[in-house]
Design a protein around this motif. Sequence first.
Motif, PDB file in Angstrom:
ATOM      1  N   CYS A  76       1.709   6.515   5.183  1.00 33.05           N
ATOM      2  CA  CYS A  76       2.156   5.872   3.945  1.00 33.05           C
ATOM      3  C   CYS A  76       3.575   5.301   4.014  1.00 33.05           C
ATOM      4  O   CYS A  76       3.847   4.277   3.373  1.00 33.05           O
ATOM      5  CB  CYS A  76       2.072   6.863   2.780  1.00 33.05           C
ATOM      6  N   ALA A 111       4.664   1.770   2.763  1.00 30.51           N
ATOM      7  CA  ALA A 111       5.599   1.640   1.642  1.00 30.51           C
ATOM      8  C   ALA A 111       6.729   0.681   1.983  1.00 30.51           C
ATOM      9  O   ALA A 111       7.150  -0.133   1.142  1.00 30.51           O
ATOM     10  CB  ALA A 111       6.156   3.013   1.265  1.00 30.51           C
ATOM     11  N   ASN A 130      -0.001  -7.510  -4.140  1.00 34.16           N
ATOM     12  CA  ASN A 130      -0.025  -6.837  -5.434  1.00 34.16           C
ATOM     13  C   ASN A 130      -1.344  -6.113  -5.680  1.00 34.16           C
ATOM     14  O   ASN A 130      -1.368  -5.005  -6.233  1.00 34.16           O
ATOM     15  CB  ASN A 130       0.242  -7.842  -6.560  1.00 34.16           C
ATOM     16  N   PHE A 133      -1.355  -3.048  -3.562  1.00 37.90           N
ATOM     17  CA  PHE A 133      -0.412  -2.065  -4.087  1.00 37.90           C
ATOM     18  C   PHE A 133      -1.012  -1.331  -5.286  1.00 37.90           C
ATOM     19  O   PHE A 133      -0.928  -0.104  -5.394  1.00 37.90           O
ATOM     20  CB  PHE A 133       0.885  -2.775  -4.480  1.00 37.90           C
ATOM     21  N   LEU A 134      -1.646  -2.086  -6.180  1.00 34.53           N
ATOM     22  CA  LEU A 134      -2.253  -1.473  -7.357  1.00 34.53           C
ATOM     23  C   LEU A 134      -3.508  -0.679  -7.013  1.00 34.53           C
ATOM     24  O   LEU A 134      -3.908   0.217  -7.765  1.00 34.53           O
ATOM     25  CB  LEU A 134      -2.591  -2.548  -8.393  1.00 34.53           C
ATOM     26  N   LEU A 158      -3.760   3.107  -7.145  1.00 32.96           N
ATOM     27  CA  LEU A 158      -3.985   3.800  -8.409  1.00 32.96           C
ATOM     28  C   LEU A 158      -5.459   4.143  -8.608  1.00 32.96           C
ATOM     29  O   LEU A 158      -5.793   4.901  -9.520  1.00 32.96           O
ATOM     30  CB  LEU A 158      -3.519   2.929  -9.584  1.00 32.96           C
ATOM     31  N   MET A 185      -1.140   7.649  -3.677  1.00 30.19           N
ATOM     32  CA  MET A 185      -0.350   7.019  -4.723  1.00 30.19           C
ATOM     33  C   MET A 185       1.091   7.527  -4.710  1.00 30.19           C
ATOM     34  O   MET A 185       2.043   6.751  -4.745  1.00 30.19           O
ATOM     35  CB  MET A 185      -0.966   7.267  -6.105  1.00 30.19           C
ATOM     36  N   ILE A 236       3.082   6.320  -1.653  1.00 29.39           N
ATOM     37  CA  ILE A 236       3.307   4.880  -1.591  1.00 29.39           C
ATOM     38  C   ILE A 236       4.285   4.453  -2.668  1.00 29.39           C
ATOM     39  O   ILE A 236       5.303   3.797  -2.390  1.00 29.39           O
ATOM     40  CB  ILE A 236       1.981   4.104  -1.737  1.00 29.39           C
ATOM     41  N   TRP A 237       4.030   4.821  -3.899  1.00 30.25           N
ATOM     42  CA  TRP A 237       4.807   4.305  -5.024  1.00 30.25           C
ATOM     43  C   TRP A 237       6.256   4.772  -5.006  1.00 30.25           C
ATOM     44  O   TRP A 237       7.172   3.972  -5.213  1.00 30.25           O
ATOM     45  CB  TRP A 237       4.137   4.695  -6.341  1.00 30.25           C
ATOM     46  N   VAL A 241       8.260   3.192  -2.040  1.00 33.75           N
ATOM     47  CA  VAL A 241       8.475   1.770  -2.289  1.00 33.75           C
ATOM     48  C   VAL A 241       9.689   1.572  -3.173  1.00 33.75           C
ATOM     49  O   VAL A 241      10.551   0.717  -2.915  1.00 33.75           O
ATOM     50  CB  VAL A 241       7.219   1.135  -2.939  1.00 33.75           C
ATOM     51  N   ALA A 242       9.782   2.359  -4.242  1.00 35.91           N
ATOM     52  CA  ALA A 242      10.950   2.265  -5.126  1.00 35.91           C
ATOM     53  C   ALA A 242      12.230   2.600  -4.383  1.00 35.91           C
ATOM     54  O   ALA A 242      13.272   1.977  -4.603  1.00 35.91           O
ATOM     55  CB  ALA A 242      10.764   3.201  -6.323  1.00 35.91           C
TER      56      ALA A 242
END
Length: 275
Positions: A89, A93, A105, A108-109, A112, A152, A155-156, A159-160
């Motif tokens: 991951c 990311a 996108n 990325f989504l 979820l 999730m 990754i999320w 990424v941030a």
Amino acid sequence: MSAGRLGIGLRFDWIGMLFACLLTLFIALPLIVVGTWAFTEVWRYPSLIPQQFGLRFWGQTLARADVWDALFLSLRLTTTVTVLSAVICLPAAYAFARMRFPGRNILFLSFLASHAFPKFGLLVAIAGIFLQLGLISTFWGVVLIQLVGTLMLMIWIPVAAFQNVDRRMEEAARDVGATPLRVFWSITLPQAAPTISAALLLTFVGTFYETEGAWLIGAPAIRTMPVLMISFINNQIVVQYGAVLSVMLWVPSFIALMFARRVVGTGAFARGFGA
């Protein structure tokens, strides 16, 4: 401030305090009851408090070979899943945070998806596939099903973290001749590391507590600590055994909470969500 606004502010303060007290009661009361059972030797109805406290059931629980087998298995599973999740991951990311490519996108989504539908239904569908592949009741079958649940989170949050690295510092390093690998190792990674560490810790703890996948895919050969605790309760084995295991399971979450509090206190975690 006018008297009317002051009165409204005080009213909302009291309502907030009431909700906080109710929330604390609903969260703390079950924990208190379970914690009490773990140190109780005799507690008979209709007494509101135990008639006898002691550590006898701690000794009996810790003397069981299946408890230690489940603990070591849980740690092995959790470590394996966390390492594999990081290897898979974190590069993904970084790509999501820094690159632009077709379908970015949507991809990325898509992470979820595992949380957008009823989890048990998804696990049943995956179990049917695993049955054909011979992965039911195997270590690696449980690893794979738990790995899906980490995607999730792993990754999320990273990424941030990568999005909030100070690009000016990276550009300055490149201007003085640093290679891309050196820039990543010396500039990018140290800034993103606290948030990534929090994501890894949350993944570790979440995997340690994961029950549905471990039970559905791993039973009967693979029994983690949460699965063993549930079996103690469902089979009406001495209630204190389940309570002792529950208290033991609090330890990882407590350590995670202390670490996460330290990370949040540095402000690095908050900056990671500033994108």
